[in-house]
Write a protein that holds these residues in place. Structure first.
Motif, PDB file in Angstrom:
ATOM      1  N   VAL A  59       1.080  -1.538  -0.040  1.00  0.00           N
ATOM      2  CA  VAL A  59      -0.036   0.117  -0.040  1.00  0.00           C
ATOM      3  C   VAL A  59       1.093   1.111  -0.130  1.00  0.00           C
ATOM      4  O   VAL A  59       1.821   1.283   1.285  1.00  0.00           O
ATOM      5  CB  VAL A  59      -1.275   0.111   1.202  1.00  0.00           C
ATOM      6  N   ILE A  60       0.435   2.406  -0.510  1.00  0.00           N
ATOM      7  CA  ILE A  60       1.227   3.202  -0.868  1.00  0.00           C
ATOM      8  C   ILE A  60      -0.281   4.816  -0.169  1.00  0.00           C
ATOM      9  O   ILE A  60      -0.114   4.726  -1.270  1.00  0.00           O
ATOM     10  CB  ILE A  60       1.256   3.919  -2.765  1.00  0.00           C
ATOM     11  N   TYR A  61       0.819   4.608   0.274  1.00  0.00           N
ATOM     12  CA  TYR A  61       0.517   6.572   1.154  1.00  0.00           C
ATOM     13  C   TYR A  61       1.056   7.755   1.052  1.00  0.00           C
ATOM     14  O   TYR A  61       1.874   7.569   1.016  1.00  0.00           O
ATOM     15  CB  TYR A  61       0.185   6.357   2.062  1.00  0.00           C
ATOM     16  N   GLY A  62      -0.367   8.869   0.675  1.00  0.00           N
ATOM     17  CA  GLY A  62       0.574  10.318   0.476  1.00  0.00           C
ATOM     18  C   GLY A  62      -0.676  10.713   0.601  1.00  0.00           C
ATOM     19  O   GLY A  62      -1.841  10.808  -0.232  1.00  0.00           O
ATOM     20  N   ARG A  63      -0.421  12.060   0.716  1.00  0.00           N
ATOM     21  CA  ARG A  63      -2.090  13.043   0.368  1.00  0.00           C
ATOM     22  C   ARG A  63      -1.467  13.418  -1.124  1.00  0.00           C
ATOM     23  O   ARG A  63      -1.058  12.701  -1.948  1.00  0.00           O
ATOM     24  CB  ARG A  63      -1.429  14.217   0.662  1.00  0.00           C
ATOM     25  N   TRP A 244      -7.160   4.343  -5.156  1.00  0.00           N
ATOM     26  CA  TRP A 244      -8.271   3.396  -4.417  1.00  0.00           C
ATOM     27  C   TRP A 244      -9.892   4.050  -3.305  1.00  0.00           C
ATOM     28  O   TRP A 244     -11.016   3.376  -2.985  1.00  0.00           O
ATOM     29  CB  TRP A 244      -7.425   2.506  -2.911  1.00  0.00           C
ATOM     30  N   GLY A 245      -9.517   5.313  -2.601  1.00  0.00           N
ATOM     31  CA  GLY A 245     -10.474   5.887  -2.298  1.00  0.00           C
ATOM     32  C   GLY A 245     -11.333   5.848  -2.997  1.00  0.00           C
ATOM     33  O   GLY A 245     -12.166   6.782  -2.112  1.00  0.00           O
ATOM     34  N   SER A 246     -11.385   6.126  -3.911  1.00  0.00           N
ATOM     35  CA  SER A 246     -12.917   6.126  -4.959  1.00  0.00           C
ATOM     36  C   SER A 246     -14.261   5.254  -4.696  1.00  0.00           C
ATOM     37  O   SER A 246     -15.183   5.585  -5.318  1.00  0.00           O
ATOM     38  CB  SER A 246     -12.388   6.390  -6.201  1.00  0.00           C
ATOM     39  N   ILE A 247     -13.494   4.190  -4.302  1.00  0.00           N
ATOM     40  CA  ILE A 247     -14.151   3.532  -4.210  1.00  0.00           C
ATOM     41  C   ILE A 247     -15.302   3.719  -2.765  1.00  0.00           C
ATOM     42  O   ILE A 247     -14.544   3.700  -1.241  1.00  0.00           O
ATOM     43  CB  ILE A 247     -13.184   2.026  -3.455  1.00  0.00           C
ATOM     44  N   PRO A 248     -15.958   3.399  -2.478  1.00  0.00           N
ATOM     45  CA  PRO A 248     -17.178   3.481  -1.832  1.00  0.00           C
ATOM     46  C   PRO A 248     -16.251   2.654  -0.283  1.00  0.00           C
ATOM     47  O   PRO A 248     -16.565   2.095  -0.209  1.00  0.00           O
ATOM     48  CB  PRO A 248     -18.476   2.710  -2.117  1.00  0.00           C
ATOM     49  N   TYR A 249     -16.108   4.113   1.071  1.00  0.00           N
ATOM     50  CA  TYR A 249     -15.499   3.859   2.040  1.00  0.00           C
ATOM     51  C   TYR A 249     -16.055   2.647   2.722  1.00  0.00           C
ATOM     52  O   TYR A 249     -15.539   2.250   3.041  1.00  0.00           O
ATOM     53  CB  TYR A 249     -15.847   5.086   3.150  1.00  0.00           C
ATOM     54  N   THR A 275      -3.510   5.456  -2.493  1.00  0.00           N
ATOM     55  CA  THR A 275      -4.776   5.987  -1.772  1.00  0.00           C
ATOM     56  C   THR A 275      -4.114   6.447  -0.814  1.00  0.00           C
ATOM     57  O   THR A 275      -3.238   6.951  -0.407  1.00  0.00           O
ATOM     58  CB  THR A 275      -5.330   4.928  -1.052  1.00  0.00           C
ATOM     59  N   THR A 276      -4.947   7.830  -0.299  1.00  0.00           N
ATOM     60  CA  THR A 276      -4.601   8.941   0.295  1.00  0.00           C
ATOM     61  C   THR A 276      -5.241   7.974   1.988  1.00  0.00           C
ATOM     62  O   THR A 276      -6.019   7.288   1.775  1.00  0.00           O
ATOM     63  CB  THR A 276      -5.377   9.814   0.257  1.00  0.00           C
ATOM     64  N   PRO A 277      -4.151   8.320   3.083  1.00  0.00           N
ATOM     65  CA  PRO A 277      -4.555   7.809   4.275  1.00  0.00           C
ATOM     66  C   PRO A 277      -6.004   7.852   4.770  1.00  0.00           C
ATOM     67  O   PRO A 277      -6.757   6.660   5.640  1.00  0.00           O
ATOM     68  CB  PRO A 277      -3.652   7.849   5.302  1.00  0.00           C
TER      69      PRO A 277
END
Length: 679
Positions: A59-63, A244-249, A275-277
């Motif tokens: 998983v690659i995190y970042g704003r 990934w954040g575009s998937i419904p939470y 994704t953004t964390p």
């Protein structure tokens, strides 16, 4: 090439050409169509390239704007160049506005299953396209397996109840008819007839009520994936999932669980998720205390956080090195005239007035490459035909904040009001630009401000020794929130309050893993929610946010550009050169000349030290914070510097020094070269 152009063009004309290149740098990686541009402009930071290229699920995190998309496009391109089958999927493009998986009438499980089918459908299409264009893969062997694969992910069955209805009908008739007729010729005649008839009618109707349900047989699907991987070059299949954040939470844990069951068990399948964390939800605990999804560090071997590399406060040198490389590579990628083809350090020195200008640019970027490119573009436009100075950086950052970020903020009135409270509470009251927030504080408005890049997380999970067992995240306000306060009494003193004793606050600039006492930097959101209804005025626009804390005192004078002729004439090893057995004497001498070139007649020991550290000490060498001041306090040593004039002390400033008219004579004596023209 730059030297040749410098001979053919005036300095202003050359800077105008360079600034035009800087202003044209692309804002977003996915909007750049040329793949070679993305590869050439990719900037490796730390060991990022090797970390994302390993054979592990990650998983690659970042704003927003930290370069996640760029990193995945770079990895995908490199994989394809090396002959691997690599698929980069933007999850924002999956489905449609009326998609099944965002329809709340269906269960989360069914919606997630359909979403997985859509994702794997994209995988199928990408593999088919790659195989069709490849000379190394047997198309006749792959296509039948791809058919199996697509059948596994599109198997539809009807689920629901069946209703049957039958009808029957029968009819029977019997008719007897007698006729008697008299005739003169035939006499009396009689006839008798009987008609009998019967009919039957029967019907049946069956009604089936239900809905179409996607059924994925995981066992068969995994077998298909294994067969496909064996036919791929190097027996590898790379699947890169962006946004990934575009998937419904609420669906994310289910999709993560399905990926864990379908793709993770297959040897040779490597999955990378960006994704953004704040928008990531990979795991959900069920009522039976089991979980749905996957575990970070177990099912997914490692997590990369780009913010750890890029935030200025976390690592000064790493951040400066990254953004130096970022500017140079992006400029080279679109430079058609080889104007920018020189060493990156020389290039940075050529486009910024001085080192502090570049450091101000890095600080204003807040660790976001997207913000950096926007600010650089605006600053280059404002600089026109001159080098980029601190004033250009600040004007550009102010413009970017008000014209870009505030538009997104203005759509959320609640978030605006919270940000207004944070600005006044942190900057105006505490005189800092950062704060601590409990890791347990889950607040959608804070997440929104983080996504909008007006709040930045510098470190996660730090502890405060006076509050054992509690963990905090360190946030900082965006540079645009306080840029108008620079040079005024309202400007933040530091990042955080480290401790407070006897009503005296001690400030800290570099966040540590543990603070002796940082409770005065902790922000209690509950106090805002308890009071804001009656205590705070409503904010209508992000443009109004900083007005409440601006102090209208006169601002400090910004620096003037130092002539290149002066910088070029300074000996390259000035920090090691000795004059009269002193390594400090030449440093003080040149620093005062630089100050004079900036239109400063008088200088304190601190100001001289700052110039030495900024211009004369190589970045890899330790800076000299105290030795210079000690040297200048020695009256005997001052008297041995005939080019130096000691002025009387001023209130609160100590001794003040200036370079006198003899400096040109001693420049030639010390450095065996003509003195530069600084007038």
């Amino acid at each position: 090439m730059l030297d040749e152009l410098a001979q053919k063009n005036t300095p202003s004309k050359l800077m105008q050409k360079i600034n035009q290149i800087l202003a044209a740098i692309s804002r977003r990686a996915e909007r750049t169509k040329k793949v070679e541009h993305l590869v050439n402009s990719f900037v490796d930071v730390g060991s990022l390239q090797s970390m994302i290229s390993n054979y592990e699920n990650q998983v690659i995190y970042g704003r927003k704007g930290t370069g996640k998309t760029h990193a995945l496009i770079y990895l995908n391109t490199k994989n394809n160049i090396n002959g691997r089958v690599s698929i980069n999927i933007d999850l924002r493009t999956i489905g449609s506005s009326q998609s099944f998986y965002i329809n709340n009438e269906y269960t989360e499980k069914d919606r997630a299953l359909r979403l997985l089918s859509d994702i794997l459908g994209n995988v199928h299409e990408a593999i088919l396209e790659t195989v069709s264009e490849s000379d190394e893969i047997d198309l006749s062997a792959v296509v039948p397996i791809l058919d199996e694969f697509v059948e596994c992910i599109t198997n539809i069955e009807i689920c629901g109840t069946i209703e049957r209805e039958s009808q029957s009908e029968s009819n029977h008739s019997n008719k007897l008819q007698y006729n008697l007729t008299a005739s003169s010729s035939k006499g009396l005649t009689a006839s008798l007839s009987e008609t009998t008839g019967s009919s039957e009618k029967a019907s049946a109707k069956q009604t089936r009520a239900g809905y179409e349900n996607l059924r994925i047989h995981f066992g068969l699907l995994i077998k298909s994936v294994k067969k496909l991987v064996k036919l791929m070059p190097e027996n590898e299949l790379w699947i890169l999932l962006d946004e990934w954040g575009s998937i419904p939470y609420e669906l994310q844990p289910y999709v993560a669980d399905l990926l864990r069951k379908v793709l993770f068990p297959v040897n040779g399948v490597i999955v990378k998720i960006a994704t953004t964390p704040m928008r990531a939800n990979f795991r959900k605990t069920t009522e039976t205390q089991s979980f749905i999804g996957f575990e970070l560090g177990v099912d997914v071997s490692s997590v990369i956080d780009l913010d750890e590399f890029l935030v200025f406060e976390n690592n000064y040198e790493t951040a400066k090195s990254f953004f130096k490389n970022l500017i140079h590579k992006h400029a080279l990628a679109i430079d058609t005239n080889n104007i920018c083809s020189l060493d990156e350090t020389k290039f940075i020195n050529h486009i910024f007035t001085q080192r502090s200008s570049f450091e101000e640019f890095v600080r204003a970027s807040e660790g976001s490459p997207r913000d950096a490119i926007n600010i650089l573009s605006k600053a280059a436009f404002k600089a026109a035909d001159s080098k980029i100075a601190i004033k250009h950086i600040r004007e550009a950052a102010r413009s970017f904040y008000h014209t870009d970020k505030h538009n997104e903020l203005n759509s959320n009135a609640e978030a605006l009001e919270l940000l207004d409270w944070i600005i006044r509470e942190v900057i105006s009251t505490r005189k800092t630009r950062g704060f601590l927030l409990s890791c347990d504080s889950k607040d959608k408005l804070i997440d929104y401000l983080y996504d909008a890049r007006v709040l930045h997380i510098l470190k996660q999970g730090v502890s405060v020794s006076t509050m054992a067992g509690k963990r905090f995240n360190i946030y900082s306000l965006d540079y645009g929130c306080y840029v108008d306060l620079i040079g005024t009494q309202g400007y933040p003193k530091a990042l955080l309050i480290a401790s407070s004793k006897n009503n005296e606050d001690t400030y800290v600039e570099i966040p540590a893993a543990c603070f002796a006492s940082a409770k005065h930097s902790i922000l209690e959101l509950q106090s805002y929610y308890n009071q804001h209804q009656t205590s705070f005025s409503f904010v209508n626009s992000a443009k109004d946010l900083t007005l409440a804390v601006i102090n209208l005192n006169s601002k400090k004078e910004l620096e003037s550009s130092v002539p290149d002729s002066l910088l070029d004439g300074i000996p390259k090893n000035i920090e090691n050169k000795k004059i009269d057995n002193s390594i400090f004497k030449p440093l003080i001498f040149v620093a005062l000349i630089i100050r004079k070139a900036q239109n400063h007649e008088y200088s304190t020991g601190v100001q001289i030290t700052n110039i030495i550290n900024e211009y004369l000490i190589h970045e890899s060498k330790p800076k000299k914070p105290n030795n210079i001041s000690r040297e200048l306090r020695d009256q005997g040593k001052i008297e041995k510097m005939p080019w130096l004039t000691l002025m009387s002390k001023t209130a609160g400033s100590g001794n003040v020094f200036c370079i006198n008219e003899l400096w040109k004579v001693y420049w030639k004596e010390y450095f065996d070269s003509p003195p530069p023209n600084i007038m």
